[in-house]
Design an enzyme around this catalytic site. Structure first.
Site, PDB file in Angstrom:
ATOM      1  N   ASN A   1       0.288   4.166  -8.175  1.00  0.00           N
ATOM      2  CA  ASN A   1      -0.367   4.732  -7.009  1.00  0.00           C
ATOM      3  C   ASN A   1      -1.261   3.743  -6.269  1.00  0.00           C
ATOM      4  O   ASN A   1      -1.463   3.874  -5.064  1.00  0.00           O
ATOM      5  CB  ASN A   1      -1.193   5.951  -7.453  1.00  0.00           C
ATOM      6  CG  ASN A   1      -2.175   6.397  -6.402  1.00  0.00           C
ATOM      7  OD1 ASN A   1      -1.821   7.003  -5.401  1.00  0.00           O
ATOM      8  ND2 ASN A   1      -3.456   6.080  -6.632  1.00  0.00           N
TER       9      ASN A   1
ATOM     10  N   TYR B   1       2.099  -3.375   5.740  1.00  0.00           N
ATOM     11  CA  TYR B   1       2.076  -2.228   4.824  1.00  0.00           C
ATOM     12  C   TYR B   1       3.441  -1.549   4.754  1.00  0.00           C
ATOM     13  O   TYR B   1       3.946  -1.239   3.663  1.00  0.00           O
ATOM     14  CB  TYR B   1       1.018  -1.233   5.299  1.00  0.00           C
ATOM     15  CG  TYR B   1       0.942   0.036   4.503  1.00  0.00           C
ATOM     16  CD1 TYR B   1       0.478   0.032   3.193  1.00  0.00           C
ATOM     17  CD2 TYR B   1       1.322   1.260   5.063  1.00  0.00           C
ATOM     18  CE1 TYR B   1       0.399   1.218   2.460  1.00  0.00           C
ATOM     19  CE2 TYR B   1       1.245   2.434   4.352  1.00  0.00           C
ATOM     20  CZ  TYR B   1       0.784   2.408   3.044  1.00  0.00           C
ATOM     21  OH  TYR B   1       0.711   3.578   2.325  1.00  0.00           O
TER      22      TYR B   1
ATOM     23  N   LYS C   1       5.870  -1.126   1.407  1.00  0.00           N
ATOM     24  CA  LYS C   1       6.318   0.167   0.895  1.00  0.00           C
ATOM     25  C   LYS C   1       7.828   0.321   0.978  1.00  0.00           C
ATOM     26  O   LYS C   1       8.446   0.984   0.127  1.00  0.00           O
ATOM     27  CB  LYS C   1       5.614   1.295   1.649  1.00  0.00           C
ATOM     28  CG  LYS C   1       4.115   1.377   1.362  1.00  0.00           C
ATOM     29  CD  LYS C   1       3.831   1.623  -0.123  1.00  0.00           C
ATOM     30  CE  LYS C   1       2.363   1.869  -0.398  1.00  0.00           C
ATOM     31  NZ  LYS C   1       2.068   2.147  -1.816  1.00  0.00           N
TER      32      LYS C   1
END
Length: 250
Positions: free
Chosen positions: A90, A155, A159
């Site tokens: 996470n 980012y 991801k």
């Protein structure tokens, strides 16, 4: 391996990175609520999470980008609880940056935390999951992989890489009774988000693009996490489940 893995389905051992607050805290609480023993891995103070969970929680201070610290954290978790079977990757960072002002150091820092971290944690944990003959690896990605916002190029790239990691690792470990899945939240109301992408009306702008017209909260993701970690979800692997209120229909 020194520990004796537990076969008690009601009491698995989980490791959640970024457990000091936000989604990580919510996930740790939810897993403990299911009867699992949970270790949190974070550089920040996890006393708030520990207070909410109690003896079923063990905080381990470590940097997810440091292979030595990650290995030690995983071994400490397995030694304390007698094994390790669930990993929730996470921990992540998402600073909004204009692409042309993004430095190579910015880029590398985002990749280290968001992509190297899950690689290191999963690799260190894998021998324990194999020893248990059962495992769940859950990678927290983001709905930005389907949307591509202009101020989150680094980012989004990190991801998207984690989605690919999820698919390929699922193929590599499926024969051992281990599943690997990803959950992609939308913009969720956490303290970090409030300081970054959610600031200055960001939450409301995202909300207005959703089919479900409310700001996503950490609790909105709990049922999906518990689903992919469930004993009955052993045939679900390599998937990315988008939980963003309908911002991205894919």
């Amino acid at each position: 391996m020194s520990e004796t893995p537990s076969n008690d389905a009601s009491q698995r051992v989980a490791l959640v990175t970024g457990a000091a607050g936000g989604l990580g805290r919510e996930f740790a609480i939810a897993l403990a609520g299911r009867g699992h023993r949970v270790a949190g891995l974070d550089l920040a103070d996890m006393s708030g999470t520990a207070d909410l969970i109690g003896d079923a929680f063990h905080p381990v201070r470590a940097d997810v980008t440091d292979p030595v610290e990650v290995e030690a954290a995983v071994e400490e978790t397995a030694a304390r609880f007698g094994g390790l079977e669930i990993v929730v990757n996470n921990a992540g960072i998402y600073p909004p940056l204009e692409f042309e002002k993004t430095t190579l150091d910015d880029w590398r820092r985002i990749m280290r935390v968001n992509l190297d971290g899950p690689f290191l944690v999963s690799q260190a944990a894998l021998p324990h999951l194999k020893a248990a003959g059962w495992g769940r690896i859950v990678n927290i990605v983001s709905a930005v992989v389907f949307l591509g916002p202009p101020d989150l190029v680094a980012y989004t790239t990190s991801k998207s890489g984690l989605v690919g990691f999820t698919r390929a690792l699922a193929s590599a470990v499926g024969a051992y009774g281990i599943t690997v899945n990803a959950i992609s939240p939308g913009l969720t109301r956490t303290d970090t988000a409030a300081r970054t992408t959610g600031a200055d009306g960001g939450f409301e702008r995202v909300r207005d693009k959703q089919v479900i017209p409310h700001v996503e909260e950490p609790g909105d993701l709990v049922s999906t996490l518990l689903y992919v970690c469930d004993e009955g979800s052993g045939f679900l692997t390599g998937q990315t489940i988008n939980v963003d209120g309908g911002s991205a229909m894919h």
